[in-house]
Design an enzyme around this catalytic site. Structure first.
Site, short mmCIF file in Angstrom:
data_model
loop_
_atom_site.label_atom_id
_atom_site.label_comp_id
_atom_site.label_asym_id
_atom_site.label_seq_id
_atom_site.Cartn_x
_atom_site.Cartn_y
_atom_site.Cartn_z
N ARG A 70 -1.77 -0.12 -18.92
CA ARG A 70 -3.11 0.44 -18.87
C ARG A 70 -3.21 1.39 -17.67
O ARG A 70 -3.03 0.96 -16.53
CB ARG A 70 -4.07 -0.75 -18.70
CG ARG A 70 -5.45 -0.63 -19.19
CD ARG A 70 -5.98 -2.00 -19.56
NE ARG A 70 -5.61 -2.24 -20.94
CZ ARG A 70 -6.21 -1.67 -21.97
NH1 ARG A 70 -7.25 -0.87 -21.80
NH2 ARG A 70 -5.78 -1.88 -23.19
N GLU B 239 -0.81 4.68 -0.07
CA GLU B 239 -1.72 5.82 -0.09
C GLU B 239 -0.96 7.10 0.23
O GLU B 239 -0.13 7.13 1.13
CB GLU B 239 -2.84 5.62 0.93
CG GLU B 239 -3.96 4.74 0.41
CD GLU B 239 -5.05 4.48 1.44
OE1 GLU B 239 -6.15 4.14 1.04
OE2 GLU B 239 -4.77 4.61 2.64
N THR C 215 -4.36 8.73 -21.20
CA THR C 215 -4.12 7.35 -20.83
C THR C 215 -2.64 7.09 -21.12
O THR C 215 -2.00 7.85 -21.84
CB THR C 215 -4.95 6.36 -21.67
OG1 THR C 215 -4.59 6.54 -23.04
CG2 THR C 215 -6.44 6.58 -21.50
N ASP D 293 -7.91 16.25 -23.35
CA ASP D 293 -7.81 14.81 -23.07
C ASP D 293 -7.10 14.19 -24.28
O ASP D 293 -7.71 13.96 -25.32
CB ASP D 293 -9.22 14.24 -22.89
CG ASP D 293 -9.22 12.74 -22.71
OD1 ASP D 293 -8.16 12.10 -22.89
OD2 ASP D 293 -10.30 12.19 -22.39
N TYR E 292 0.84 -1.20 0.00
CA TYR E 292 0.00 0.00 0.00
C TYR E 292 0.87 1.25 0.00
O TYR E 292 1.89 1.29 0.69
CB TYR E 292 -0.89 0.03 1.25
CG TYR E 292 -2.33 -0.22 0.90
CD1 TYR E 292 -3.02 0.71 0.13
CD2 TYR E 292 -2.98 -1.38 1.28
CE1 TYR E 292 -4.34 0.48 -0.23
CE2 TYR E 292 -4.29 -1.62 0.92
CZ TYR E 292 -4.97 -0.68 0.15
OH TYR E 292 -6.26 -0.91 -0.21
N LYS F 109 -2.26 3.91 -24.92
CA LYS F 109 -2.63 4.00 -26.34
C LYS F 109 -1.35 4.32 -27.14
O LYS F 109 -0.43 3.51 -27.11
CB LYS F 109 -3.78 4.98 -26.52
CG LYS F 109 -5.03 4.49 -25.75
CD LYS F 109 -6.25 5.35 -25.89
CE LYS F 109 -7.37 4.86 -24.99
NZ LYS F 109 -8.54 5.74 -25.01
#
Ligand SMILES: *Cc1c(COP(=O)(O)O)cnc(C)c1O
Length: 412
Positions: free
Chosen positions: A232, A53, A223, A197, A51, A226
């Site tokens: 991803r 965070e 993203t 975007d 983790y 692509k």
């Protein structure tokens, strides 16, 4: 995959089947790509175990010193790649990156001005089936019905009438150059923010093959999987003045622990994208798209707006009297993977459509060049012009498999 095939032969078998599908076919889905072994190794590493965070230097868990190093590297490389002042590499996806910008700079019920989904926009730009259409008011622009390109005069008029809080530019199915400066000027004229975007074209923007939005518009979201050819995921870039609001919106605003194995893989992807060979790759994507588009139009098929400036093209099948769905299925049987897509002034449902979206990032990653594009264009034409002829489909499938076997699945 020696551990996997022992522990879970079912999944191992499915993965092997999928590997063969990818190896033996031609992937022409414009939003997809093939990652390097280095990216795969980082994704499949022990960086998934912990983790983290928070952000580097400010974590809610101990033991994050190496995670901090990885996330800092990812951030620094992304900033260098796009010339950004600030970068957040934690969004789990492109949609999450957009959500963070909306959450940071819009109150619920305020207005987004964005591109219509059926003319090239994205679900996360205000579709009624997305959270964006439920939380916010939405006004949408389309393309000029004649040129099938963006008309900045009309967008400016709409902005003045609609008074949006954020103007969104960037698309999932727009084959032409986007003028980010014009969008920011329109936003400035009405006191709105501008978000670009660049999910689809990020790799082209990073290498200057398409104008870069970073430093031009207020916020850039993307993203990483692509044209950028990474794992991803999503990312956000902005000037320092917006950094704190963006970071808070991502965590704790809408996500918990970051996917640190993915962030390590993003760092690898950004390093790969900083290399001169990635610029050559990006140039080749666009060259390949032009040659493929030229072959299709020479063979009498119509492309929306007449061609392409980037990595994708949209085919209008109206004249052939076939639907996007029929075309997608027939080409799929021939080993050519594409997706049905709505076109401007679409008359059919999004599950049927009158168009096809075709892109070159993945086949270019395999090392294919102009000669292969001409060949692929000829095969697509053959299938689409004789769509019920199973013999033609079988023949093309044999040729596709033979060509695909000559090219590796992994970029160097
Ligand atoms: C692909 C895409 C996204 C969303 O990406 P996900 O990672 O699938 O959420 C967002 N915006 C645009 C324009 C896209 O093309």
């Amino acid at each position: 995959m020696s551990y996997l095939s022992k522990t879970d032969p079912e999944i191992a078998d499915i993965i092997e089947k999928e590997r063969l599908r990818q190896q033996n076919g031609l992937e022409l889905i414009a939003s997809e790509n093939l990652v390097s072994y280095a990216v795969l190794e980082a994704m499949g590493s022990i960086m998934t175990n912990k983790y983290a965070e928070g952000y580097p230097g400010k974590r809610y868990y101990g033991g994050c010193e190496f995670y901090d190093m990885a996330e800092n590297l990812a951030r620094e490389r992304l900033k260098k790649l796009f010339g950004a002042e600030h970068a957040n590499v934690q969004p789990h996806s492109g949609t999450q990156a957009n959500m963070a910008v909306y959450f940071a700079f819009m109150k619920l019920g305020e207005k987004i001005l964005s591109m219509k989904l059926n003319q090239g926009g994205h679900l996360s730009h205000g579709s009624p089936v997305s959270f964006t259409g439920k939380f916010y008011q939405v006004a949408q622009y389309g393309v000029d019905p004649k040129t099938e390109m963006l008309d900045y005069g009309i967008i400016d008029e709409m902005a003045r009438k609609e008074k949006p809080q954020i103007i969104v530019c960037g698309a999932s199915a727009y084959p032409r150059t986007i003028d980010f400066k014009a969008f920011q000027e329109i936003a400035d004229g009405v006191g709105a923010y501008c978000m670009a975007d660049i999910a689809h074209i990020a790799g082209l923007c990073a290498t200057g093959i398409h104008p870069n939005s970073v430093g031009v518009v207020n916020f850039t979201t993307t993203t990483t999987h692509k044209t950028l050819r990474g794992p991803r995921g999503g990312a956000i870039m902005c000037n320092n003045e917006y950094a704190q609001a963006i970071d808070k919106a991502v965590f704790p605003g809408m996500q918990g622990g970051p996917l640190m194995n993915t962030i390590a893989a993003k760092a690898v992807c950004f390093e790969e994208a900083l290399k001169p060979s990635f610029k050559e790759y990006s140039k080749q994507i666009v060259k390949n798209a032009r040659v493929l588009a030229g072959t299709l139009t020479d063979n009498g098929l119509r492309l929306v707006s007449g061609g392409t400036d980037n990595h994708l093209m949209l085919m209008d099948l109206t004249e052939q009297g076939i639907t996007g769905l029929e075309a997608e299925v027939a080409l799929g049987k021939a080993g050519i993977t594409v997706n049905k897509n709505t076109i401007p002034n679409e008359t059919k449902s999004p599950f049927v459509t009158s168009g096809l979206r075709i892109g070159t990032p993945a086949v270019t990653s395999r090392g294919m060049k102009e000669a292969e594009m001409r060949q692929i264009g000829t095969w697509i034409t053959k299938v689409l012009k004789d769509i019920h002829n199973e013999a033609v489909i079988r023949e093309v499938h044999t040729d596709v498999t033979m060509m695909a076997s000559r090219f590796t699945l992994h970029p160097e």
